[in-house]
Design an enzyme around this catalytic site. Structure first.
Site, PDB file in Angstrom:
ATOM      1  N   ASN A 242      39.996  35.170  31.650  1.00 33.84           N
ATOM      2  CA  ASN A 242      40.732  35.135  33.176  1.00 33.84           C
ATOM      3  C   ASN A 242      39.986  34.654  34.163  1.00 33.84           C
ATOM      4  O   ASN A 242      38.666  34.815  34.382  1.00 33.84           O
ATOM      5  CB  ASN A 242      41.335  36.352  33.057  1.00 33.84           C
ATOM      6  CG  ASN A 242      42.156  37.047  32.165  1.00 33.84           C
ATOM      7  OD1 ASN A 242      43.184  36.183  32.092  1.00 33.84           O
ATOM      8  ND2 ASN A 242      42.179  38.237  31.556  1.00 33.84           N
TER       9      ASN A 242
ATOM     10  N   LYS B  36      40.737  35.937  25.770  1.00 31.26           N
ATOM     11  CA  LYS B  36      40.808  35.460  26.999  1.00 31.26           C
ATOM     12  C   LYS B  36      39.758  35.161  27.902  1.00 31.26           C
ATOM     13  O   LYS B  36      38.752  35.848  27.941  1.00 31.26           O
ATOM     14  CB  LYS B  36      41.748  36.753  27.532  1.00 31.26           C
ATOM     15  CG  LYS B  36      43.275  36.908  27.253  1.00 31.26           C
ATOM     16  CD  LYS B  36      44.198  35.854  28.111  1.00 31.26           C
ATOM     17  CE  LYS B  36      45.191  36.502  28.977  1.00 31.26           C
ATOM     18  NZ  LYS B  36      45.132  37.103  30.155  1.00 31.26           N
TER      19      LYS B  36
ATOM     20  N   SER C  82      39.655  40.676  28.395  1.00 28.41           N
ATOM     21  CA  SER C  82      41.135  41.250  28.523  1.00 28.41           C
ATOM     22  C   SER C  82      40.869  42.639  27.811  1.00 28.41           C
ATOM     23  O   SER C  82      40.118  42.755  26.438  1.00 28.41           O
ATOM     24  CB  SER C  82      42.065  40.491  27.592  1.00 28.41           C
ATOM     25  OG  SER C  82      43.084  41.140  27.136  1.00 28.41           O
TER      26      SER C  82
ATOM     27  N   ARG D 203      44.093  53.852  77.093  1.00 28.88           N
ATOM     28  CA  ARG D 203      43.601  54.117  75.751  1.00 28.88           C
ATOM     29  C   ARG D 203      44.796  54.428  74.888  1.00 28.88           C
ATOM     30  O   ARG D 203      45.580  55.431  75.554  1.00 28.88           O
ATOM     31  CB  ARG D 203      42.615  55.145  75.619  1.00 28.88           C
ATOM     32  CG  ARG D 203      41.909  55.389  74.213  1.00 28.88           C
ATOM     33  CD  ARG D 203      40.957  55.989  74.021  1.00 28.88           C
ATOM     34  NE  ARG D 203      39.988  55.526  75.207  1.00 28.88           N
ATOM     35  CZ  ARG D 203      39.131  56.086  76.192  1.00 28.88           C
ATOM     36  NH1 ARG D 203      39.393  57.359  76.177  1.00 28.88           N
ATOM     37  NH2 ARG D 203      38.609  55.579  76.955  1.00 28.88           N
TER      38      ARG D 203
END
Lengths: 388, 388, 388, 388
Positions: free
Chosen positions: D279, D277, D271, D310
């Site tokens: 994560n 942290k 972080s 097309r």
């Protein structure tokens, strides 16, 4: 109670197949089939199963009242099972035994889906046959091909029609394979393990599958919904392939082009303002479906990441979206089947629109140029006709 | 006739507002208002207008039969106008004069939408008030903020709740502005020019707008649907903002977290398999809406490129999608209003879950740390409360 | 490194505005502005701010290497802040102080978006002016209106063009209002409370807003993204309104209709197979955008239910989708601006296509019939021209 | 030039496979293969084919300059073919003979897709093996099942993991079947009839298919794109199945639950604000993909109704969306493969979280209750392991 555009872009048969009555009827059929299967393997008494089956008749229930309780309860299975238990009196404890809401609801949805898939499959065969017949008739009729909405090169009417039919044949085949996997009994119990019915879990699944005419999956699919959603995706592909036909019809039917027209029938495609109008309403239905189905599929895909052993919100969003996708698809294939069965081809005008470009986009004799395209068309018609 | 998940994830009031009966009733109101306006400006006799108005009562019509004819006709306006003309006998030619299907259908949709928008607006005010009240109460209650689903830093319960409320206040404001533009009479005639009623076109529009309590737009919006679809987009934003609240509630209400809980009421959030369960069914409804609305909005956006002066397929797909979006939204805001009114906050547990991280994500005394957050919360509550 | 269809359906300017270099440059601008604001309020020394600002120059960094680390780190802010700290040596601790990844990334996105919004706003003005000029020229040129892809009633070329322009004028106005709300500094810190910078949080936000030429929002919008996403929705509405113009051009430019044509320029709209082709490539770009934008908006809406104080997956999906929507929109408006500036109108052919229907869809003298439509067109042109 | 979130949520290998260089290189390979096939059947001289092949080397071209011309030209094939012809001098007329832009671009996309599909297939095998190994290890480790985000009933860690793996095995199988149909040479010429190369059209297709290691389809698939889009849909299903794993990991990895954790590696999931942290960045990538893929699939489905031979806009929108879907999918499967290979399971904590509910959601001895679930898990692991 529904808005008027539900019927406008749906069909009575597919709407009925997913109606509150139909779904609750299938749910009761599940409860009866479960009781019978559990009785077979000694998990509940046979007499209890008979009592339960006796009460699994939708006409005995106040369907709107049960549905009205569903939101607060969190599932329509809860009020229905309560009502069934109340009916069953002394054997109430044998009702819905070891089962969970998702077992009964998913199985009911599979039953309803099977019906609509069969409706679609039948209409698809009709549509394909109509296209191939007409393609053979017009195999050699010259037609201006257009690319990027501008004149391109010669093709033939038949080649165009067989090109419309080709994805339908393939989609029908893929749908059959996917339906056979996905239209399956759901049996997992509270945690998806079917743990409480060990060692009879697989046998119970097979017994119910036989009764309900569904597949018996290897495992519970509470949160492993890939086969189910893959089936929904293919419905989206089919609606796109039908939308391509509708788009082309709408372009060929423009007054300035006038090569194809939808059938001219009383009450079809009029206007509240202009009496001369003959609107291509078959194309309208199929194009409207093609605007809606991609996003209905996206919603189904978005719900795949269920939380843990049953989702909060995702499963419920899937349930609400699934019927609309199938109803949309049935409306589209029905509209194209009836439209293409009566499709008016103005071959003379098509030739004339193309001959303007002699020396620009082609040189030489048109019929000679188109001969190999006609041969390819006829060959392709034969291959597709034998595919069913 | 509808599938059971329509009611499951809808509300009776919003479903009724878009029902076949309601829409056809609004369509008849348009025809009456049109006749009156045209009589006012001498385009039809006053006595004809009176006769027409007399027959513009939905109970005189077989609504399901009219709806059943809509697909083949290409529009529900055609059978309805035919039926009204049949009723009106000698003044039949003055019915729906200079009008087109889209005028009557779009106007009817605007009328129905106005009702559901008002339902939503009211529930939004209730929900915002509930959140602000509770935010003020818990302005200083410490709470663990989580980012990327991991513990982050201290915040407060009140700060979280006021952060939930903020987008609702702004969305309510944007909806009001957009509704005032978009909920407008449609008046264009066959080609959108309103040519046949010149020089009275604007006056007729204003007259009808007054009668029907809609806005009078500068011009016909047959194919200039930006304001209408922008309103639909904002409904999608609102459903997303409500889904954020529901997502958070579902996470805080997990057994292992246990900081918030939905109201505990009889018959709410049980389980067909597990008597102990208390499922967060308010969050379920709002999350299901948040899975569905983004794609409903996408369908609306996809229909914007109408062909020429009225689309083939796109307009019709919009009509079928529009009610579902609004019904979904009303269900979501109602579910969150009742859930948040009774939201149980376990402030002690919230503090305890945070205090585990003393020394890791914060140092010092928790209440002191939270004081400025509480002050900001109270300040923000005041600003939002005065915004209505 | 990107696939070739990114440029094919984008513009160099909008692609550059969201490039890795541009975004990281804006991120560094945020870090410099933050340091200056914090110095102003005594949170870091002025000399530290000066050092930091000195190193906030994108050319000092190995941008591709930083981006390559972003996935593993979980955010491109982490490697960039690490690199900046390494540059700043003794004042490293004053870098990115009290800030979080989302502050710097969201702010950088707002800066980049402002640039592309301005590009779009400018092109929109050009396009609107071109349409109004040509609408005035052809106010009275008769044109066949078509509904449901069939001949309907007389209109005029000018009326059609001013009907194209109307939603653009309104959308431009809505975009300006929404941009002014949404293009805002992000300042919330780890939990979105901006707690650590109390009581200077609002002042710091305003200081940065001034430096970066963004708005200063009332509160952090980490998870209250309604204004931001509402802006994205309006971009989707604009792309739809542009797609409507392109759809009509492609239909009018069909060889059999031949009423409008895209500009004829060397190297424009050729074919690798057919030398005679003049493909409507402006319409192609705008239609391709109209196929893509609805779903890009749906993704943005789907990400609104962020978990807690920063989402896992939703925010990141939004970041990846946002630039593509804006690039798509800029390509669409640029394509329509250059196409409409040189749009060839064949008024004689348009009259001829309509006169076929004399006695069918209209009776009497065509110019007289069109006179009120021409008057309405001229009036509307004046209103719209004065709207800017 | 691309925005930084392209790499953030992509993989270097998949991005490279669809890069401008890669696609143009495949286009040149098509031109060389076409020339060789046409020489084989006498449509061009062998020496011309040799000259052409000699110049079909991407490093001889200014790729960015060619791409920059693509929008105005309407296709990247036009400037590339022009450049190749300029290189080939006297045999210029034999370059791209009877071919159209769509032939070379679609074939190049099939080549690039084959590479990414193989990357995905390989990672899927790795991921499945990791899940099955860990499922076998933890077949009997008790785990609390949760439904609607509330405690439900006992399951086991192994049962959960094998339930994650089941859809992956099926999706891998469906992808292989669909890829074998869809990764096919495109050969149709200006109108999709391949008329000019009759009777050698099929032989030329097969010759090119052999050279380019693609399938040889029965017919040109210019506008019959069902197999191609069905393949894209299945990628969407796969991304949903991977998202389910990521969603569960993110929930189990919450600090208050702490049953699973992503691998702990230096530089992973930190972080910029909070050093503590960790994560779940693998889940972040897969969840972000699951937010985006449903809409990418919806765009593909929305493009199915090509106009005529097309499309104008639809084909081009598909080209721009297709690579992003595949890149997203490869990022997701890679993220889950590395995450699950190192997934930390805290079986003690899982048991503890479940034992709280003894007497509430289960009675009796936990290991005995889990024994049949463990047996089912082991059995299922064996079945899946032998499926490859």
């Amino acid at each position: 109670v529904s808005h008027p555009f539900h019927s406008f872009l749906g069909t009575p048969a597919s709407i009925a197949a997913f109606s509150e009555n139909a779904i609750l009827s299938h749910m009761l059929a599940f409860e009866a089939a479960l009781a019978q299967a559990q009785a077979e393997y000694g998990l509940i008494p046979r007499v209890a199963a008979a009592t339960i089956a006796e009460h699994c008749k939708v006409e005995r229930y106040d369907v709107p009242a049960l549905v009205a309780q569903s939101q607060r309860a969190g599932s329509v299975a809860i009020p229905l099972v309560n009502a069934l238990r109340a009916m069953c009196g002394p054997v109430a404890a044998d009702v819905h035994k070891f089962a969970t809401s998702q077992d009964v609801i998913d199985t009911a949805m599979a039953c309803a889906t099977r019906e609509v898939w069969r409706l679609i499959d039948t209409e698809l065969s009709t549509l394909i046959a109509a296209l191939l017949m007409r393609a053979a008739q017009h195999a050699a009729s010259p037609l201006l091909a257009r690319t990027l909405m501008q004149p391109a090169a010669p093709t033939t009417v038949g080649f165009k029609l067989v090109t419309w039919a080709t994805p339908l044949v393939r989609s029908q085949r893929r749908l059959r394979a996917l339906a056979s996997d996905a239209l399956a009994v759901q049996w997992g119990g509270a945690a998806g393990t079917a743990g409480a019915t060990t060692p009879h879990a697989a046998a119970i699944t097979q017994h119910m599958a036989h009764t309900l005419r569904l597949s018996a999956p290897d495992t519970c699919w509470h949160v492993a919904r890939d086969a189910w959603i893959a089936l929904g995706c293919e419905v989206g592909v089919l609606v796109g392939a039908l939308g391509k036909i509708a788009k082309d019809i709408s372009l060929h039917a423009q007054a300035e082009v006038a090569e194809f027209a939808e059938p001219d029938e009383p009450g079809r495609g009029g206007s509240s303002a202009m009496p001369h109008k003959r609107n291509p309403v078959g194309a309208m239905v199929a194009l409207a479906a093609a605007y809606r189905a991609p996003q209905q599929v996206a919603t189904l895909l978005a719900t795949l990441p269920h939380e843990h052993e049953r989702a909060l919100g995702a499963w419920q969003a899937e349930l609400a979206t699934w019927p609309d996708l199938w109803i949309t698809a049935h409306a589209s294939v029905s509209a194209m089947a009836s439209t293409c069965a009566g499709l008016a081809v103005n071959a003379a005008r098509a030739r004339q629109n193309l001959e303007i470009y002699a020396g620009v986009i082609y040189t030489g004799e048109l019929d000679a140029l188109c001969a190999p395209i006609a041969a390819a068309t006829r060959q392709r018609c034969k291959v597709l006709a034998s595919a069913d």
